[in-house]
Write a protein that holds these residues in place. Structure first.
Motif, mmCIF file in Angstrom:
data_model
loop_
_atom_site.group_PDB
_atom_site.id
_atom_site.type_symbol
_atom_site.label_atom_id
_atom_site.label_comp_id
_atom_site.label_asym_id
_atom_site.label_seq_id
_atom_site.Cartn_x
_atom_site.Cartn_y
_atom_site.Cartn_z
ATOM 1 N N LEU A 128 0.829 -1.199 0.000
ATOM 2 C CA LEU A 128 0.000 0.000 0.000
ATOM 3 C C LEU A 128 0.863 1.248 0.000
ATOM 4 O O LEU A 128 0.613 2.191 -0.766
ATOM 5 C CB LEU A 128 -0.936 -0.004 1.214
ATOM 6 C CG LEU A 128 -1.765 1.279 1.404
ATOM 7 C CD1 LEU A 128 -2.644 1.531 0.195
ATOM 8 C CD2 LEU A 128 -2.588 1.194 2.674
ATOM 9 N N THR A 185 2.373 1.671 -3.355
ATOM 10 C CA THR A 185 1.354 2.063 -4.328
ATOM 11 C C THR A 185 1.131 3.567 -4.289
ATOM 12 O O THR A 185 1.081 4.240 -5.332
ATOM 13 C CB THR A 185 0.029 1.335 -4.034
ATOM 14 O OG1 THR A 185 0.221 -0.070 -4.196
ATOM 15 C CG2 THR A 185 -1.070 1.807 -4.979
ATOM 16 N N ALA A 207 -7.017 3.932 -2.955
ATOM 17 C CA ALA A 207 -6.112 2.966 -2.326
ATOM 18 C C ALA A 207 -6.142 3.099 -0.812
ATOM 19 O O ALA A 207 -6.036 2.098 -0.083
ATOM 20 C CB ALA A 207 -4.691 3.166 -2.852
ATOM 21 N N ARG A 257 -8.590 3.719 1.006
ATOM 22 C CA ARG A 257 -9.788 3.093 1.566
ATOM 23 C C ARG A 257 -9.493 1.678 2.073
ATOM 24 O O ARG A 257 -10.163 1.198 2.990
ATOM 25 C CB ARG A 257 -10.896 3.053 0.515
ATOM 26 C CG ARG A 257 -11.428 4.416 0.117
ATOM 27 C CD ARG A 257 -12.432 4.306 -1.022
ATOM 28 N NE ARG A 257 -13.630 3.586 -0.608
ATOM 29 C CZ ARG A 257 -14.700 4.166 -0.083
ATOM 30 N NH1 ARG A 257 -14.735 5.484 0.088
ATOM 31 N NH2 ARG A 257 -15.750 3.455 0.263
ATOM 32 N N SER A 258 -8.483 1.041 1.448
ATOM 33 C CA SER A 258 -8.138 -0.303 1.910
ATOM 34 C C SER A 258 -7.570 -0.276 3.316
ATOM 35 O O SER A 258 -7.688 -1.255 4.068
ATOM 36 C CB SER A 258 -7.141 -0.954 0.945
ATOM 37 O OG SER A 258 -5.911 -0.248 0.945
ATOM 38 N N LEU A 259 -6.930 0.842 3.692
ATOM 39 C CA LEU A 259 -6.435 0.971 5.065
ATOM 40 C C LEU A 259 -7.603 0.984 6.046
ATOM 41 O O LEU A 259 -7.553 0.329 7.107
ATOM 42 C CB LEU A 259 -5.605 2.247 5.201
ATOM 43 C CG LEU A 259 -5.095 2.559 6.610
ATOM 44 C CD1 LEU A 259 -4.123 1.476 7.078
ATOM 45 C CD2 LEU A 259 -4.416 3.926 6.643
ATOM 46 N N ALA A 289 -10.449 -0.392 5.497
ATOM 47 C CA ALA A 289 -11.011 -1.741 5.519
ATOM 48 C C ALA A 289 -10.245 -2.644 6.483
ATOM 49 O O ALA A 289 -10.831 -3.472 7.180
ATOM 50 C CB ALA A 289 -11.001 -2.322 4.109
ATOM 51 N N ARG A 290 -8.931 -2.476 6.533
ATOM 52 C CA ARG A 290 -8.141 -3.297 7.460
ATOM 53 C C ARG A 290 -8.333 -2.856 8.901
ATOM 54 O O ARG A 290 -8.003 -3.582 9.832
ATOM 55 C CB ARG A 290 -6.653 -3.230 7.076
ATOM 56 C CG ARG A 290 -6.321 -4.023 5.821
ATOM 57 C CD ARG A 290 -4.819 -4.111 5.649
ATOM 58 N NE ARG A 290 -4.230 -2.802 5.382
ATOM 59 C CZ ARG A 290 -4.100 -2.282 4.163
ATOM 60 N NH1 ARG A 290 -4.567 -2.939 3.111
ATOM 61 N NH2 ARG A 290 -3.556 -1.106 3.993
ATOM 62 N N ARG A 320 -11.327 -1.988 10.053
ATOM 63 C CA ARG A 320 -12.768 -2.034 10.254
ATOM 64 C C ARG A 320 -13.104 -2.520 11.655
ATOM 65 O O ARG A 320 -14.012 -1.973 12.297
ATOM 66 C CB ARG A 320 -13.404 -2.939 9.213
ATOM 67 C CG ARG A 320 -14.927 -3.014 9.324
ATOM 68 C CD ARG A 320 -15.533 -3.720 8.149
ATOM 69 N NE ARG A 320 -16.985 -3.676 8.178
ATOM 70 C CZ ARG A 320 -17.762 -4.091 7.183
ATOM 71 N NH1 ARG A 320 -17.210 -4.577 6.057
ATOM 72 N NH2 ARG A 320 -19.078 -4.018 7.281
ATOM 73 N N ALA A 335 -14.309 5.776 3.840
ATOM 74 C CA ALA A 335 -14.570 4.363 4.116
ATOM 75 C C ALA A 335 -14.856 4.137 5.597
ATOM 76 O O ALA A 335 -15.762 3.374 5.964
ATOM 77 C CB ALA A 335 -13.381 3.520 3.667
#
Length: 287
Positions: free
Chosen positions: A12, A15, A177, A179-181, A183-184, A186, A275
């Protein structure tokens, strides 16, 4: 707040860093195009040709050269050769012209000094100086419709707009990208919500972590783009060296490097907060 990089997958971070690298590289390229276009336009507008009408022959050209040495606004003057005249006619007229087909020339190329007074009648002052030297002549500047007239500005504007749109796309990629943080994280948002954390507390926690990650990635990506830009300058510009680089770089050239960490932090923070806000809303409804 704990280190934003701890526990975060390196994929991440890189990226985000490479997205920043691409955006900054595009910005630096646009600045290079803008400076090249500005230099070309300056050279084009500071160029003119003196056409000697009288006296005729070499005597008139020599008298004009002597008068131009003392004329205002003129930094240099040199008689035009037949080969040079043929090249200019091909450039301005678009037709094939051979040097041997041209008649004897009574033309002098001059380089003009940058105009300090935009209202000054440069051509009139030069013609008057020539008249004082006993020479009748007129001054012809590069035509606006040929030789790239006006094209430099359009190319520079296109490069800047293109770089801006590309940077916007990279910012959107960074935001998505990030947003994936969220999600992890959550489960963290869910636990904080169950413990009574407000929306701003839960969302801000994730957003701050993502913003700090984006800031670090912006520094890394900007540094890579800056190093690549300096390397290209050293290889592509004749006479460039480590010692001469500071004098060749303008403050405006550093704008993409300075803006990169800030924009990356904002984009990452916005994406992660969006997110996290969604996850907080779900947790609140379930609770």
């Amino acid at each position: 707040m704990r280190n934003a990089l701890s526990g975060v997958e390196r994929a991440l971070f890189w990226t985000l860093a490479f997205a920043v690298f691409a955006a900054v590289a595009a910005g630096l390229a646009a600045r290079a195009v803008d400076r090249l276009a500005a230099n070309y336009e300056t050279e084009r507008t500071n160029y003119a040709i003196v056409r000697v009408l009288a006296p005729e022959g070499r005597e008139g050209v020599a008298a004009a050269e002597a008068a131009l040495a003392l004329a205002p606004h003129v930094s240099s003057a040199a008689p035009m050769t037949a080969g040079r005249a043929a090249a200019l006619l091909r450039q301005w007229g678009g037709s094939e012209v051979r040097a041997q087909d041209l008649p004897p020339l009574r033309l002098i190329e001059i380089e003009l000094e940058p105009a300090l007074d935009p209202t000054a009648d440069i051509n009139g002052d030069i013609v008057a100086a020539l008249a004082q030297g006993g020479v009748t002549a007129d001054v012809v500047q590069a035509p606006d419709a040929a030789g790239g007239g006006g094209l430099a500005g359009r190319v520079a504007a296109a490069a800047l707009w293109g770089a801006g749109l590309f940077a916007l796309v990279m910012a959107i990629i960074i935001s998505l990208a990030a947003r994936s943080l969220a999600a992890r994280r959550r489960e963290l948002v869910t636990v904080m919500t169950d413990l009574g954390a407000t929306h701003d507390q839960a969302v801000g926690r994730i957003g701050d972590e993502a913003a700090l990650l984006g800031f670090y990635a912006g520094i890394a990506g900007g540094a890579m783009a800056g190093f690549a830009g300096l390397s290209i300058m050293l290889l592509a510009i004749p006479g460039a060296s480590v010692e001469t680089l500071p004098s060749m770089i303008l403050p405006m050239d550093l704008a993409p490097l300075i803006a990169a960490p800030i924009v990356a932090a904002l984009a990452a923070g916005v994406g992660a907060r969006s997110a996290a806000s969604y996850f907080h809303g779900q947790a609140a409804r379930l609770g």
